[in-house]
Design a protein around this motif. Structure first.
Motif, PDB file in Angstrom:
ATOM      1  N   VAL A  60       0.840  -1.200   0.000  1.00 58.47           N
ATOM      2  CA  VAL A  60       0.000   0.000   0.000  1.00 58.47           C
ATOM      3  C   VAL A  60       0.876   1.251   0.000  1.00 58.47           C
ATOM      4  N   GLU A  61       1.907   1.255   0.828  1.00 53.65           N
ATOM      5  CA  GLU A  61       2.787   2.411   0.908  1.00 53.65           C
ATOM      6  C   GLU A  61       3.504   2.657  -0.419  1.00 53.65           C
ATOM      7  N   LYS A  62       3.899   1.569  -1.091  1.00 56.78           N
ATOM      8  CA  LYS A  62       4.568   1.739  -2.382  1.00 56.78           C
ATOM      9  C   LYS A  62       3.625   2.376  -3.397  1.00 56.78           C
ATOM     10  N   VAL A  63       2.383   1.911  -3.440  1.00 60.42           N
ATOM     11  CA  VAL A  63       1.414   2.489  -4.369  1.00 60.42           C
ATOM     12  C   VAL A  63       1.161   3.958  -4.035  1.00 60.42           C
ATOM     13  N   GLU A  64       1.081   4.285  -2.756  1.00 59.36           N
ATOM     14  CA  GLU A  64       0.893   5.688  -2.357  1.00 59.36           C
ATOM     15  C   GLU A  64       2.035   6.545  -2.883  1.00 59.36           C
ATOM     16  N   HIS A  65       3.267   6.061  -2.754  1.00 57.83           N
ATOM     17  CA  HIS A  65       4.423   6.820  -3.232  1.00 57.83           C
ATOM     18  C   HIS A  65       4.407   6.973  -4.758  1.00 57.83           C
ATOM     19  N   LEU A  66       4.010   5.916  -5.455  1.00 53.34           N
ATOM     20  CA  LEU A  66       3.967   5.982  -6.912  1.00 53.34           C
ATOM     21  C   LEU A  66       2.903   6.967  -7.393  1.00 53.34           C
ATOM     22  N   VAL A  67       1.746   6.965  -6.745  1.00 48.58           N
ATOM     23  CA  VAL A  67       0.685   7.903  -7.100  1.00 48.58           C
ATOM     24  C   VAL A  67       1.138   9.331  -6.827  1.00 48.58           C
ATOM     25  N   ALA A  68       1.741   9.556  -5.663  1.00 46.96           N
ATOM     26  CA  ALA A  68       2.213  10.899  -5.304  1.00 46.96           C
ATOM     27  C   ALA A  68       3.249  11.397  -6.304  1.00 46.96           C
ATOM     28  N   ASP A  69       4.171  10.520  -6.694  1.00 44.45           N
ATOM     29  CA  ASP A  69       5.209  10.902  -7.648  1.00 44.45           C
ATOM     30  C   ASP A  69       4.596  11.278  -8.999  1.00 44.45           C
ATOM     31  N   ALA A  70       3.617  10.489  -9.448  1.00 47.77           N
ATOM     32  CA  ALA A  70       2.977  10.782 -10.731  1.00 47.77           C
ATOM     33  C   ALA A  70       2.277  12.137 -10.707  1.00 47.77           C
ATOM     34  N   LEU A  71       1.573  12.420  -9.627  1.00 41.65           N
ATOM     35  CA  LEU A  71       0.846  13.692  -9.541  1.00 41.65           C
ATOM     36  C   LEU A  71       1.794  14.870  -9.418  1.00 41.65           C
ATOM     37  N   ASN A  73       4.570  15.118 -10.834  1.00 42.90           N
ATOM     38  CA  ASN A  73       5.276  15.306 -12.101  1.00 42.90           C
ATOM     39  C   ASN A  73       4.336  15.481 -13.293  1.00 42.90           C
ATOM     40  N   GLY A  74       3.116  15.940 -13.025  1.00 46.08           N
ATOM     41  CA  GLY A  74       2.220  16.323 -14.106  1.00 46.08           C
ATOM     42  C   GLY A  74       1.062  15.393 -14.388  1.00 46.08           C
ATOM     43  N   GLY A  75       0.961  14.282 -13.684  1.00 44.47           N
ATOM     44  CA  GLY A  75      -0.166  13.382 -13.889  1.00 44.47           C
ATOM     45  C   GLY A  75      -1.458  13.966 -13.342  1.00 44.47           C
ATOM     46  N   ARG A  76      -2.591  13.561 -13.906  1.00 41.29           N
ATOM     47  CA  ARG A  76      -3.900  14.033 -13.440  1.00 41.29           C
ATOM     48  C   ARG A  76      -4.660  12.880 -12.788  1.00 41.29           C
ATOM     49  N   LEU A  77      -5.070  13.094 -11.560  1.00 41.08           N
ATOM     50  CA  LEU A  77      -5.836  12.068 -10.862  1.00 41.08           C
ATOM     51  C   LEU A  77      -7.286  12.141 -11.329  1.00 41.08           C
ATOM     52  N   ILE A  78      -7.780  11.031 -11.915  1.00 40.11           N
ATOM     53  CA  ILE A  78      -9.134  10.999 -12.458  1.00 40.11           C
ATOM     54  C   ILE A  78     -10.082  10.247 -11.538  1.00 40.11           C
ATOM     55  N   ALA A  79      -9.557   9.228 -10.856  1.00 41.84           N
ATOM     56  CA  ALA A  79     -10.393   8.460  -9.928  1.00 41.84           C
ATOM     57  C   ALA A  79      -9.517   7.880  -8.838  1.00 41.84           C
ATOM     58  N   MET A 103       8.086   9.085 -14.926  1.00 36.37           N
ATOM     59  CA  MET A 103       7.479   8.849 -13.614  1.00 36.37           C
ATOM     60  C   MET A 103       7.829   7.460 -13.081  1.00 36.37           C
ATOM     61  N   ARG A 104       7.893   7.336 -11.782  1.00 37.19           N
ATOM     62  CA  ARG A 104       8.260   6.063 -11.160  1.00 37.19           C
ATOM     63  C   ARG A 104       7.278   4.950 -11.516  1.00 37.19           C
ATOM     64  N   VAL A 105       6.019   5.294 -11.676  1.00 38.94           N
ATOM     65  CA  VAL A 105       5.010   4.280 -11.965  1.00 38.94           C
ATOM     66  C   VAL A 105       5.286   3.597 -13.306  1.00 38.94           C
ATOM     67  N   THR A 106       6.048   4.257 -14.172  1.00 37.67           N
ATOM     68  CA  THR A 106       6.407   3.676 -15.455  1.00 37.67           C
ATOM     69  C   THR A 106       7.525   2.650 -15.321  1.00 37.67           C
ATOM     70  N   ARG A 107       8.429   2.885 -14.399  1.00 38.48           N
ATOM     71  CA  ARG A 107       9.647   2.089 -14.306  1.00 38.48           C
ATOM     72  C   ARG A 107       9.585   0.967 -13.276  1.00 38.48           C
TER      73      ARG A 107
END
Length: 208
Positions: A60-71, A73-79, A103-107
């Motif tokens: 859960v913590e890893k996903v939280e960090h990945l979401v935060a990093d994406a946002l 760096n320009g990502g848009r949270l849709i849901a 973004m980290r979520v890519t790598r």
């Protein structure tokens, strides 16, 4: 004719990236977000549950960090985007648009309820984006063009490829990836090879 899937065995693989052509990008994102919000989150043994909890707190913590990093760096949270009201290791089904390669979520490989959506223009660009990862277990793409189907299949560097299909595994076919997604196969006649000790012998000079 309806095709029954009741007897189909499926080894599950999670989709880490959605790569969408720009002409349908906004429509796809909106529909994906709507579908994500409608998913029933709950315990695996609860009636009607479609999405269960993550495996542990670290995930859960890893996903939280990945979401935060994406946002950041320009990502848009849709849901979604945060822990679910159920508590524990439940996480909301999450859709992020305008995701980019930096973004980290890519790598990083992750196993969570996050759908990053990328935009592409041309076929070649989509293939390059799909291959731009050190992993290569499974991928899926959709097209009504037979020529494109063969071109993209040839270009993708993955062990499993689904064309207009998401459930592609059965016991009769090899299951396994390439690159950092592992060596060898399960299933199919190829699956026995890792259990064999192959011996080669060449005889010569026997005075014949």
């Amino acid at each position: 004719m309806r095709r029954s899937r009741e007897r189909r065995w499926s080894a599950r693989t999670g989709t880490n990236r959605f790569i969408v052509q720009s002409d349908v990008y906004d429509s796809f994102v909106a529909k994906l977000a709507q579908a994500a919000r409608q998913l029933k989150v709950g315990a695996g043994d609860a009636e009607g549950t479609q999405l269960g909890p993550m495996i542990d707190e670290a995930s859960v913590e890893k996903v939280e960090h990945l979401v935060a990093d994406a946002l950041e760096n320009g990502g848009r949270l849709i849901a979604g985007g945060k822990r679910h009201a159920l508590g524990g290791t439940f996480f909301e089904p999450t859709v992020i648009a305008d995701v980019t390669a930096g973004m980290r979520v890519t790598r990083e490989e992750f196993f969570g309820q996050v759908a990053p959506v990328y935009r592409f223009e041309k076929e070649e660009e989509a293939i390059a984006m799909a291959n731009d990862t050190e992993y290569g277990l499974a991928c899926y793409f959709y097209t009504g063009d037979l020529g494109r189907a063969f071109r993209v299949m040839e270009g993708l560097k993955y062990g499993l490829i689904g064309v207009n299909e998401g459930l592609i595994t059965t016991p009769e076919v090899p299951f396994g990836g390439v690159k950092e997604s592992g060596l060898g196969k399960e299933g199919g006649h190829q699956g026995i090879e890792d259990y064999l000790d192959t011996k080669y012998a060449c005889l010569g000079g026997l005075g014949l």
